[in-house]
Design an enzyme around this catalytic site. Structure first.
Site, PDB file in Angstrom:
ATOM      1  N   ASN A 163       0.860  -1.183   0.000  1.00 17.45           N
ATOM      2  CA  ASN A 163       0.000   0.000   0.000  1.00 17.45           C
ATOM      3  C   ASN A 163       0.897   1.234   0.000  1.00 17.45           C
ATOM      4  O   ASN A 163       1.458   1.594   1.025  1.00 17.45           O
ATOM      5  CB  ASN A 163      -0.891  -0.034   1.259  1.00 17.45           C
ATOM      6  N   LYS A 216       0.112   4.289  -0.342  1.00 18.64           N
ATOM      7  CA  LYS A 216      -0.537   5.499   0.200  1.00 18.64           C
ATOM      8  C   LYS A 216      -0.257   6.691  -0.732  1.00 18.64           C
ATOM      9  O   LYS A 216      -0.133   6.497  -1.934  1.00 18.64           O
ATOM     10  CB  LYS A 216      -0.072   5.748   1.640  1.00 18.64           C
ATOM     11  N   HIS A 254      -9.526   1.212   4.906  1.00 18.72           N
ATOM     12  CA  HIS A 254      -8.265   1.494   5.610  1.00 18.72           C
ATOM     13  C   HIS A 254      -8.522   2.496   6.737  1.00 18.72           C
ATOM     14  O   HIS A 254      -9.335   3.411   6.579  1.00 18.72           O
ATOM     15  CB  HIS A 254      -7.227   2.046   4.621  1.00 18.72           C
ATOM     16  N   GLU A 285      -6.957   4.963   7.735  1.00 18.34           N
ATOM     17  CA  GLU A 285      -6.746   6.378   7.376  1.00 18.34           C
ATOM     18  C   GLU A 285      -7.974   6.937   6.655  1.00 18.34           C
ATOM     19  O   GLU A 285      -8.308   8.113   6.809  1.00 18.34           O
ATOM     20  CB  GLU A 285      -5.474   6.508   6.520  1.00 18.34           C
ATOM     21  N   GLU A 303      -5.424  -4.705  10.586  1.00 19.60           N
ATOM     22  CA  GLU A 303      -4.413  -3.676  10.781  1.00 19.60           C
ATOM     23  C   GLU A 303      -4.692  -2.919  12.075  1.00 19.60           C
ATOM     24  O   GLU A 303      -5.481  -1.960  12.072  1.00 19.60           O
ATOM     25  CB  GLU A 303      -4.435  -2.692   9.604  1.00 19.60           C
ATOM     26  N   GLY A 305       2.424   2.488  10.708  1.00 24.42           N
ATOM     27  CA  GLY A 305       3.379   3.582  10.548  1.00 24.42           C
ATOM     28  C   GLY A 305       4.090   3.982  11.831  1.00 24.42           C
ATOM     29  O   GLY A 305       4.750   5.022  11.875  1.00 24.42           O
ATOM     30  N   SER A 321       3.347  -1.848  10.375  1.00 24.43           N
ATOM     31  CA  SER A 321       4.795  -1.897  10.590  1.00 24.43           C
ATOM     32  C   SER A 321       5.401  -3.273  10.320  1.00 24.43           C
ATOM     33  O   SER A 321       6.393  -3.651  10.939  1.00 24.43           O
ATOM     34  CB  SER A 321       5.142  -1.420  12.004  1.00 24.43           C
ATOM     35  N   GLY A 351       2.863  -1.047   4.271  1.00 25.46           N
ATOM     36  CA  GLY A 351       2.928   0.376   3.940  1.00 25.46           C
ATOM     37  C   GLY A 351       4.367   0.799   3.700  1.00 25.46           C
ATOM     38  O   GLY A 351       4.923   0.626   2.617  1.00 25.46           O
ATOM     39  N   GLY A 352       4.997   1.336   4.736  1.00 20.54           N
ATOM     40  CA  GLY A 352       6.355   1.889   4.630  1.00 20.54           C
ATOM     41  C   GLY A 352       7.344   0.978   3.911  1.00 20.54           C
ATOM     42  O   GLY A 352       8.088   1.422   3.024  1.00 20.54           O
TER      43      GLY A 352
HETATM   44  P1  PGA Z   1       2.782   0.449   7.617  1.00 19.19           P
HETATM   45  O1  PGA Z   1       1.338   0.627   6.932  1.00 19.19           O
HETATM   46  O2  PGA Z   1       3.345  -0.852   7.077  1.00 19.19           O
HETATM   47  O3  PGA Z   1       3.592   1.639   7.148  1.00 19.19           O
HETATM   48  O4  PGA Z   1       2.583   0.420   9.080  1.00 19.19           O
HETATM   49  C1  PGA Z   1       0.485  -0.451   6.726  1.00 19.19           C
HETATM   50  C2  PGA Z   1      -0.824   0.030   6.166  1.00 19.19           C
HETATM   51  O5  PGA Z   1      -1.306   1.100   6.573  1.00 19.19           O
HETATM   52  O6  PGA Z   1      -1.424  -0.632   5.300  1.00 19.19           O
END
Ligand code: PGA
Length: 250
Positions: A9, A11, A96, A98, A168, A174, A213, A234-235
């Site tokens: 992802n 983002k 998600h 967010e 999640e 994050g 994470s 994500g990251g």
């Molecule tokens: P993250 O994000 O791996 O940066 O924690 C995961 C996500 O929001 O899908």
């Protein structure tokens, strides 16, 4: 046997040029990943049309990060499920945290989005998870149950078979604070039970991904758990080497 899936992802990251390099890097390294692992990449809307073909040729899935809750019409700035399907996008991340938190996406809105995605043959990657305060109050099970019952459990059985679920925990997204494998497995097993209560044995075929994470160090233990079928990353999905290393966690 459930599908093993690692989805990136992105983002709101990467210009078009940066995204092209990232896709190229992932394609080049894909052969390092075991053949039974499905890789999916979810770039921003602006990149989807041009990335669909190279990713498709490389056997990598392409996902949107959102779609509209309406079929079409006067909804300035929105992108519909039909539009995504028309450029060969096959997956769509929905729910998600967010989107729930910053864009007011309620369970009712998400149910509409999931239905439209399915109608247009997009596979929803449906995200659920508790916030820090909810985990501290021991409410993580109630929270994920509520999120599932309001959306996924409302679907006809045939549509349920097409869904991917992503657990999640919001406190892990994050933050660098990955849930422990035991914490994640406990909730994944519970999610499968809630799904089985509505859909029976079909719940044993639903891929449930962990997100929050997840990185090359934590992936192997997480992916080794009986109810964890992969990750939503994500990251660590923004560098080809890291994304591929996570996928090699299987
Ligand atoms: P993250 O994000 O791996 O940066 O924690 C995961 C996500 O929001 O899908």
């Amino acid at each position: 046997m459930r599908k093993k899936i690692v989805a990136g992802n992105w983002k709101m990251n990467t210009t078009y040029e940066e995204g092209e390099k990232l896709v190229q890097g992932i394609i080049e390294k894909k052969s390092e990943v075991k053949g039974d692992v499905t890789l999916i990449v979810a770039p921003p809307f602006t990149h989807l049309c041009c990335f669909a073909e190279p990713l498709g040729k490389a056997g990598i899935g392409i996902s949107a990060q959102n779609c509209a809750s309406h079929e079409s019409g006067a909804y300035t700035g929105e992108v519909s499920a039909a539009m995504l399907a028309s450029i060969d996008v096959h997956y769509c991340i929905l729910g998600h945290s967010e989107r729930r938190e910053y864009y007011g996406e309620t369970n009712n809105i998400l149910l509409e989005k999931v239905k439209l995605a399915l109608k247009h043959n997009l596979t929803p990657i449906f995200c659920i998870g508790e916030k820090l305060g909810e985990r501290e109050a021991g409410k993580q099970f109630d929270v994920v149950k509520g999120q599932l019952q309001a959306v996924v459990c409302q679907l006809p059985a045939a549509d349920f078979e097409k869904i991917i679920v992503a657990y999640e925990p919001v406190w892990a997204i994050g933050t660098g604070k990955t849930a422990t494998a035991a914490q994640a497995q406990e909730v994944h097993a519970y999610i499968r039970k809630v799904l089985a209560d509505t859909f029976g044995d079909a719940a044993n075929r639903t891929p449930i991904l962990y997100g929050g994470s997840c990185n090359p160090t934590t992936a192997p233990e997480l992916f080794g758990q009986p109810d964890i079928d992969g990750g939503l990353i994500g990251g660590a999905s923004l560098k080809p080497a890291d994304f591929i290393s996570v996928a090699k966690g299987f």
